[in-house]
Design an enzyme around this catalytic site. Structure first.
Site, PDB file in Angstrom:
ATOM      1  CG  ASP A  65       2.435  39.405  -0.221  1.00 52.79           C
ATOM      2  OD1 ASP A  65       1.348  39.640  -0.755  1.00 52.79           O
ATOM      3  OD2 ASP A  65       2.982  40.161   0.595  1.00 52.79           O
ATOM      4  CB  THR A  98       0.508  43.026  -3.411  1.00 57.79           C
ATOM      5  OG1 THR A  98       0.531  41.635  -3.109  1.00 57.79           O
ATOM      6  CG2 THR A  98       0.084  43.783  -2.195  1.00 57.79           C
ATOM      7  CB  THR A  99       0.588  39.633  -7.681  1.00 55.14           C
ATOM      8  OG1 THR A  99       0.986  39.108  -6.427  1.00 55.14           O
ATOM      9  CG2 THR A  99       1.557  39.168  -8.725  1.00 55.14           C
ATOM     10  CG  ASP A 401      -1.840  39.006   1.716  1.00 61.09           C
ATOM     11  OD1 ASP A 401      -1.326  39.942   2.344  1.00 61.09           O
ATOM     12  OD2 ASP A 401      -1.459  38.657   0.588  1.00 61.09           O
TER      13      ASP A 401
END
Length: 533
Positions: A65, A98-99, A401
């Site tokens: 994550d 998020t990446t 997530d």
């Protein structure tokens, strides 16, 4: 005569030195931010690598994550901290991607650096970037497919796409439907667009495997029942009281010691204690309450052996040490009120449930389940299991997530293809739009359009495919009008990604683009760092 000439020269050189410093700072900022982006780039996509983080306290975290990785990294450079904040804000807005957001920001910074070195002014670059991001959101919205909340399959597909890039991807068939059911069960029909993830409580319990994870309609406590004195461990038709006071002998507010001179005095003290506790328990019993949840107490013991003995005799099941921040969730679920004083203990403040029981888990652990709650609030609990702490924590993060993805779909009911398809489409359409624009702007937008190709490029690279061949072919397919062509990582070729069920919420993509451009514009505008001691 020579003097004025010197002053002229110095003035000119001053001006030159000044700019040099600004460029250096901008360079340093961009390089630092790019380094951070490159650190998480390898963990993008279903075939991305995982990072092992070893903290200073010796704790080890294995995660995929982006937000978690950046959060745990000790970033010292101020501009690089922007990227950490960026992934945090993406985590808050969308929960997933998020990446992606950090990788896009890194690519945009790289493009900006090339533009700056060709002598374009940072403000021009920044404004062009802003225009490009607004256009990008329009393009994405045009590509999106509307979805209904009643269409459970689509929701499950998007949740499993989110889970596929995680460590626990092999359990996505179990966790994705679970996440969808959890979110749909807490949606309030009066406010259909809002979902508060605090209403979904995730309880982690070590032992078993991730397969044993389950959704529980009711309450779960990761604790045993206090049966030191042989109280009941199973109660049917439970009347549940949540109390915030202590069932133990009172203490004075000041520090003092009592000197007892003879035994009769001592007996009197003990007798008084017993009567005091008995009086409390009689009041509790009088309301018909048979399950007590006792809040953790700092000042003195919430329950003593004596009070547990009397509670067991009164056939009252006791769960002690309930955390203070759980009280709100418990009262919302049970539809009852917390009781802060014995004098206020009344029937109308109790919650009702069909069954409260202690359930042994196969490996010696025990949990308490409360099921069949009457007039239950819109909350739900998920019991997550895992064979070791690392898997357990990662399962919780992945589940969070997936829950966020479903929440995004509740907020904005549109789906979009995954697998690098939207980014290539954006790149193509922004490139075409750049030709219409005049002057510097068109030049800037063109290079930003090319920068967006970093996502499909990285996806292919992480999957061990030939990135250049794949991205070129992908561009070709999109130019022929196949909007949803994307990289199928499993087959290692390009297919229609919507048919492969690789979908994500529109909100994830749009917020990734807007947040990344915002962050890059902020870094571009900085021309000096002033350290204040």
């Amino acid at each position: 005569m020579a003097a004025p000439a010197v002053s002229k020269a110095t003035r000119a050189t001053e001006k030159f030195v000044d700019n040099k410093r600004k460029d250096d700072i901008r360079m340093a900022n961009i390089t630092a931010a790019q380094t951070v982006a490159d650190a998480v780039r390898t963990s993008l996509g279903p075939k991305g690598m995982d990072k092992m983080i070893s903290t200073s306290s010796g704790e080890v975290i294995i995660t995929n994550d982006g937000a978690t990785i950046l959060n745990k990294m000790e970033v010292l450079q101020p501009a690089a901290k922007f990227l950490v904040e960026l992934s945090k804000s993406q985590d808050i807005v969308a929960g997933d991607g998020t990446t992606t957001v950090v990788v896009i920001a890194g690519a945009l910074l790289k493009a900006s650096l090339i533009l700056l070195s060709s002598g374009i002014h940072p403000t021009v670059v920044s404004d062009a970037l802003h225009k490009a991001s607004i256009k990008a959101v329009e393009v994405l919205s045009a590509m999106a497919v509307p979805v209904e909340l009643s269409d459970r399959d689509s929701l499950v597909k998007s949740a499993s796409t989110s889970l596929n890039s995680k460590v626990v991807s092999q359990y996505s068939t179990l966790l994705a439907p679970l996440a969808v059911d959890a979110v749909l069960s807490v949606v309030d029909p009066e406010k259909p667009d809002l979902v508060d993830l605090k209403d979904i409580k995730i309880v982690k319990k070590l032992g078993g495997t991730v397969d044993d994870t389950e959704l529980i309609k009711g309450l779960v406590f990761d604790k045993k029942v206090s049966h030191a004195a042989g109280g009941p461990t199973r109660v049917e038709n439970a009347k549940i009281g949540v109390i915030q006071f202590q069932i133990s002998p009172p203490k004075t507010d000041i520090e003092q010691s009592i000197v007892v001179s003879d035994y009769s005095q001592m007996d009197r003290i003990l007798k008084e204690e017993r009567n005091y506790i008995l009086g409390m328990i009689k009041k509790i019993k009088a309301t018909g309450c048979n399950v007590l949840l006792i809040q953790k107490s700092i000042l003195r013991d919430a329950v003593t052996d004596l009070s547990l003995h009397y509670l067991a005799k009164a056939k009252i099941l006791v769960i002690k040490d309930v955390e203070r921040d759980e009280i709100e969730f418990i009262t919302k679920t049970l539809n009852c009120l917390p009781i802060s004083n014995i004098e206020h203990f009344r029937v109308e403040k109790l919650g009702y449930a069909d069954l409260v029981e202690e359930v042994p888990l196969g490996d010696g652990g025990k949990i308490v389940k409360v099921t069949g709650i009457k007039d239950m609030g819109r909350t739900t609990s998920v019991l997550v299991r895992g064979s070791n702490q690392l898997v357990l924590d990662e399962a919780e993060r992945s589940l969070h997530d997936a829950l966020c993805v479903v929440r995004c779909l509740v907020n904005k009911k549109f789906l979009i293809a995954g697998g690098g398809a939207p980014e290539i489409e954006l790149s193509r359409q922004l490139g075409a739009w750049a030709k219409v624009l005049q002057g510097m702007e068109g030049y800037c937008v063109k290079s930003f359009a090319e920068a967006l190709e970093v996502i499909p490029y990285t996806l292919a690279e992480n999957a061990g495919l030939n990135p250049i061949a794949i991205v070129t072919e992908l561009r070709n397919r999109h130019a022929q009008g196949e909007i949803n062509a994307g990289i199928n990582v499993r087959k290692g070729q390009i297919t229609n990604i919507l048919e492969e069920n690789v979908v994500q919420p529109l909100l994830v993509s749009t917020s990734a683009i807007t947040l990344a451009t915002e962050c890059v514009r902020m870094i571009l505008k900085i021309d000096d760092i002033v350290t204040v001691r």
